[in-house]
Design an enzyme around this catalytic site. Structure first.
Site, PDB file in Angstrom:
ATOM      1  CB  ALA A 111      29.800  40.121  32.248  1.00 40.15           C
ATOM      2  N   GLY A 112      32.638  40.544  34.114  1.00 38.51           N
ATOM      3  CA  GLY A 112      33.742  39.793  34.518  1.00 38.51           C
ATOM      4  C   GLY A 112      33.399  38.659  35.437  1.00 38.51           C
ATOM      5  CG  PHE A 121      34.799  39.007  41.388  1.00 38.09           C
ATOM      6  CD1 PHE A 121      34.649  38.039  42.363  1.00 38.09           C
ATOM      7  CD2 PHE A 121      36.001  39.072  40.459  1.00 38.09           C
ATOM      8  CE1 PHE A 121      35.627  37.470  42.725  1.00 38.09           C
ATOM      9  CE2 PHE A 121      37.009  38.132  41.011  1.00 38.09           C
ATOM     10  CZ  PHE A 121      36.952  37.590  42.232  1.00 38.09           C
ATOM     11  N   GLY A 122      31.403  40.389  38.280  1.00 38.88           N
ATOM     12  CA  GLY A 122      30.221  41.303  38.082  1.00 38.88           C
ATOM     13  C   GLY A 122      30.371  42.151  36.616  1.00 38.88           C
ATOM     14  CG  ASP A 165      44.710  34.182  31.999  1.00 41.02           C
ATOM     15  OD1 ASP A 165      44.842  33.429  30.945  1.00 41.02           O
ATOM     16  OD2 ASP A 165      43.690  34.528  32.452  1.00 41.02           O
TER      17      ASP A 165
END
Length: 912
Positions: free
Chosen positions: A557-558, A560-561, A674
């Protein structure tokens, strides 16, 4: 499961065609006259009398109809001698047809449905009307006939009603479902798709099932009112004025929180009133806060005259603005006569001069016979947002200078200290205490981009202008541009200088360039600079039709979804495995643009160590980003799952791939921001690829430049100290992060700085602490880590240097044999002889858990090693004998025991 009342569609009483022996008879029942179709030839043998209906047209979806009959049957015993041949039943038949055949009748075309028998028979003295219902299944043609066969009964047919059942039109969970004909025996549940009501949306298509009995059951996919709407009596209505709803959900609209503007109906959020603000960490749906008033009753108390030390104390502000995150900052000025200046760095403050939460501070290192003025300011989470740069103007220009001014809103209070400003052009930064500046020694006829940012008293960045482009005049000309105004908006933009192709390289260019950087390179283009973000997506990413994508399994799961593993099969191309990032339902347009911006970034890269973008889905409801599939997933988890299974040579090979990918990004003037093992993906050949560009930003023209932002999360454990302190990111800060990745890899996925808090990590780094060498780490690799962690960013190696050094190590494997010094008590964060609470380990299992080797608890128990005293007596051979085979695990346990022994002996010495 829920039920809806079934409805019945009927043809009422059907008309009949009399074929054999049946006749119309008028009868009187309960004083009323009615007609029946009757036959009563009980005394004659071999009866075969037929009564057929006229053509009954069928609704296409009605494959199952019901036939309800009302009839009378005489008791055969009432006929005396004729009872021998008398029957008390008759038969129901049906025949399908696509057209009306008129009076044509062929018995062979009919098939039997049922034998009809009465529940009650009629005698001479008492009349009984029977009602029976039969089902005719699997109808498929345009219409049908019903026929009744008498084989020797005395029967009267009063009525025949033909009907089918439907599930009525209904609204359930804000979804509208149409009237639906019930299915038959071959389709006991008929699936029906619905449509969300106006201003409602659903994560998946709303569906429901219609049973054979005309009842609705098992709803799937609930509709919810969109943001700005709430459910009221099976409909979505706009939020009333003064109320809001931020996201699609089943929740009701909420009243606007404190200090916000009460907008008209249908509000998604309630913006702050003038003079009130939200901090970056405040939810956009929460209340707004005002600025704190000034601290009260500032008192200076001399504590040690001889050492120049005094104590400042004050009372909290009378008005906190409704916030609890109040902090204070101290500014000192010293005056000699009428001349005052900043006290500088000589003055010492305990505990600090900024970020104070207590209402007192100790000041020392003061000089005698000088007047000092101390100013205390109160800040809160919204203080940075109180001043915004609203416009910038070109006042005057020459061939080598530009004069600029800008506006600030709201204007600073008269009694407060002047706001400082930070002006950035190219990569130079100037701190200014007035809203006007003249910049000299610029190149003639050259366009520059400028940005101004307000700074708080402690240097923390606040509101910023958008970039503005101004151009110096050509040599020999003087142009006056006074009063020319440009409207700006708050934002954070990378500032760079555009150089005409004919402009010669000047002193500035020499400072910011090297021979390597001057090579013609493909330059990354920031998708955020496009007025329409969708244009960037179309430019840099390939559109994929969703029919070419097959989702197989959720793998993560990121932000956004969900992320799926799947298959991409484009006509004319070989089928490939892919990862599919999806955008969860209920997204805003901004979230959709942010989601797709990562594809606009990835689409510009083409390197074997950068995750490859296959394409995007943007022209359909569910947006997707499709990338190559990396079988082994994230590097940190993969290494933890295979702790000790790889030799140093293999680990260095992985690092070389990551460094090559980062060199490619750096050469494109791009900073990742990151870089961490969790954002490196590994395929089935152990090739590592840089991924996750959600935090990354562009650096125009200069890979060594900075990107400054006043908001957003920073991954502290992986971030360079200057990026944490000033939020300035460079390729050099990416190099620091790469050093942390090196440590993660050589430590097989160990968490950097172990269980230290972020605050402890920052404090330790500022005090020159650096992560110790991991177990079995080659000395040359650890020395490279230390080079990546140099405090002076200009002295850190570049990614090109790192690739060259790693290549050199891989070409000479013997160079990896010299192992860096290793202290097990530090390098694997052993709690020595005690647990996390400082008390001695109570059990072997507790000790094993502390070094993340709890999978061997049963091995120790079966071997009879059940006390820590027994553990301390173990040697390497003992550890092998109980079943610890992996080299990395064997060394971790052995080093831990070594650390335990060393700590125990130290404690014994102290005890003596």
């Amino acid at each position: 499961m829920f039920k809806g009342s079934p409805s019945v569609c009927t043809s009422n009483l059907v008309d009949f065609v009399i074929l054999f022996q049946w006749e119309v008879v008028q009868r009187t029942l309960n004083g009323s006259q009615f007609y029946t179709y009757s036959v009563c030839n009980v005394g004659e043998r071999e009866q075969d009398n037929w009564l057929r209906t006229t053509f009954i047209q069928r609704r296409p979806a009605a494959s199952r109809v019901f036939v309800e009959l009302q009839f009378i049957v005489r008791d055969c015993n009432s006929f005396g001698d004729s009872s021998v041949t008398c029957k008390e039943t008759f038969n129901l038949f049906t025949s399908e047809s696509d057209a009306d055949v008129g009076t044509t009748f062929r018995k062979g075309q009919f098939k039997k449905v049922a034998t009809i028998a009465p529940d009650e028979i009629t005698s001479k003295n008492e009349l009984h009307i029977n009602t029976e219902t039969r089902v005719v299944e699997n109808l498929s043609r345009k219409g049908f006939y019903l026929a009744f066969q008498d084989i020797g009964a005395c029967v009267a047919l009063l009525s025949a009603r033909v009907y089918y059942k439907t599930c009525p039109a209904t609204v359930k969970s804000l979804a509208s479902f149409p009237e639906t004909v019930a299915g038959g025996e071959n389709q006991a549940l008929r699936e029906v798709s619905g449509v969300c009501m106006d201003n409602a949306i659903s994560e998946e298509l709303p569906r429901i099932y219609c049973t054979v009995d005309g009842e609705w059951v098992v709803p799937v996919g609930q509709c919810q009112c969109k943001s700005g709407y709430e459910e009221v009596k099976d409909a979505c209505q706009e939020c009333q004025a003064g109320f809001f709803k931020a996201a699609a959900s089943g929740d009701k609209c909420e009243p606007c929180p404190a200090n916000t503007q009460k907008l008209n109906s249908g509000a998604l959020v309630c913006p702050c009133m003038d003079g009130f603000y939200r901090a970056p960490t405040d939810p956009p749906t929460g209340p707004c806060s005002g600025l704190p008033s000034a601290p009260r009753d500032l008192v200076a108390t001399t504590t040690q005259l001889s050492t120049g030390k005094l104590l400042l104390s004050w009372q909290p502000p009378e008005d906190t603005g409704g916030r609890s995150d109040i902090t204070y900052s101290i500014e000192c000025q010293r005056c000699e006569g009428v001349v005052c200046q900043s006290c500088g760095e000589k003055i010492r403050y305990e505990p600090a001069s900024t970020g104070l939460t207590d209402t007192k501070v100790s000041v020392s290192e003061l000089d005698a016979h000088l007047n000092y003025t101390f100013t205390v300011e109160a800040h809160s989470g919204v203080s940075l947002f109180a001043s915004q740069i609203t416009s910038m103007r070109l006042v005057e220009r020459t061939s080598t200078s530009l004069s600029l001014s800008w506006d600030v809103f709201p204007r600073p209070r008269v009694q407060s200290r002047p706001i400082r400003y930070e002006l950035t052009y190219r990569k130079k930064v100037r701190r200014i205490y007035k809203n006007f500046v003249q910049i000299s020694k610029l190149a003639p006829g050259t366009a520059y981009l400028f940005r101004v940012q307000a700074l708080s008293s402690d240097g923390t960045p606040g509101g910023s202008s958008m970039e503005e482009q101004f151009e110096t005049s050509l040599e020999g000309t003087e142009e006056d541009h006074r009063g020319k105004s440009f409207t700006c908006f708050t934002g954070f933009i990378i500032i760079y200088r555009k150089r005409n192709s004919h402009t010669r390289q000047g002193p500035e260019d020499t400072y910011f360039s090297s021979s390597e950087q001057l090579k013609p390179l493909k330059t990354y283009v920031d998708p955020h600079t496009y007025e329409d973000p969708n244009t960037a997506v179309l430019k840099f990413a390939t559109e994929i039709h969703p029919s070419h994508i097959t989702k197989q399994k959720v793998i993560g799961a990121g932000e956004f979804g969900e992320v799926y593993r799947g298959i991409l099969k484009v006509p004319g191309r070989k089928e490939v495995a892919v990862a599919i990032k999806t955008l969860k339902p209920g997204y805003s347009e901004k979230q959709r643009q942010d989601f797709l911006s990562e594809a606009s970034i990835m689409g510009q890269f083409s390197h074997q160590n950068i995750i490859r973008l296959e394409g995007v889905v943007t022209k359909f409801k569910h947006a997707m980003i499709v990338t190559e599939y990396m079988e082994n997933g994230a590097l940190d988890r993969y290494l933890r799952d295979h702790d000790g299974e790889f030799a140093s040579f293999q680990l260095v090979g992985m690092l070389r791939g990551i460094a090559a990918g980062m060199k490619y990004l750096s050469d494109m003037s791009y900073v990742h921001r990151d870089l961490a093992a969790r954002n490196i993906l590994v395929n089935n050949t152990l090739e590592c690829k840089v991924s996750d560009f959600g935090l990354s930003r562009v650096l125009e023209d200069d890979p060594e430049g900075t990107y400054t932002t006043s908001g957003g999360k920073i991954p502290i454990r992986w971030t360079a100290p200057e990026a944490i302190a000033y939020r300035k990111f460079t390729s050099a800060s990416d190099v620091w992060s790469f050093g942390i990745v090196m440590w993660e890899v050589m430590a097989f996925g160990e968490r950097p700085y172990w269980d230290m808090s972020n605050h402890e990590v920052m404090k330790a780094i500022n005090e020159a602490f650096r992560l110790p060498a991991p177990m079995d780490c080659p000395s040359a690799v650890y020395q490279l880590m230390l080079q990546c962690w140099l405090q002076d960013r200009s002295k850190r190696p570049r990614f090109g240097d790192i690739v060259n050094l790693l290549d050199k190590l891989l070409r000479s494997p013997d160079s990896l044999k010299t192992i860096a010094d290793f202290d097990p008590r530090v390098s694997i964060r052993l709690p020595s002889t005690s647990g996390s609470d400082g008390s001695p380990f109570r059990s072997v299992s507790e000790w094993l858990e502390s070094i993340k080797m709890s999978q061997y608890s049963e091995n120790f128990t079966c071997a009879g090693v059940v006390t820590m005293d027994q553990v301390l007596q173990m040697k390497n051979e003992d550890i092998k004998n109980i079943g610890v085979r992996l080299p990395g695990h064997l060394k971790r346990i052995a080093y831990s025991i070594l650390g335990l022994k060393d700590q125990t002996s130290t404690l014994s010495v102290f005890a003596v």
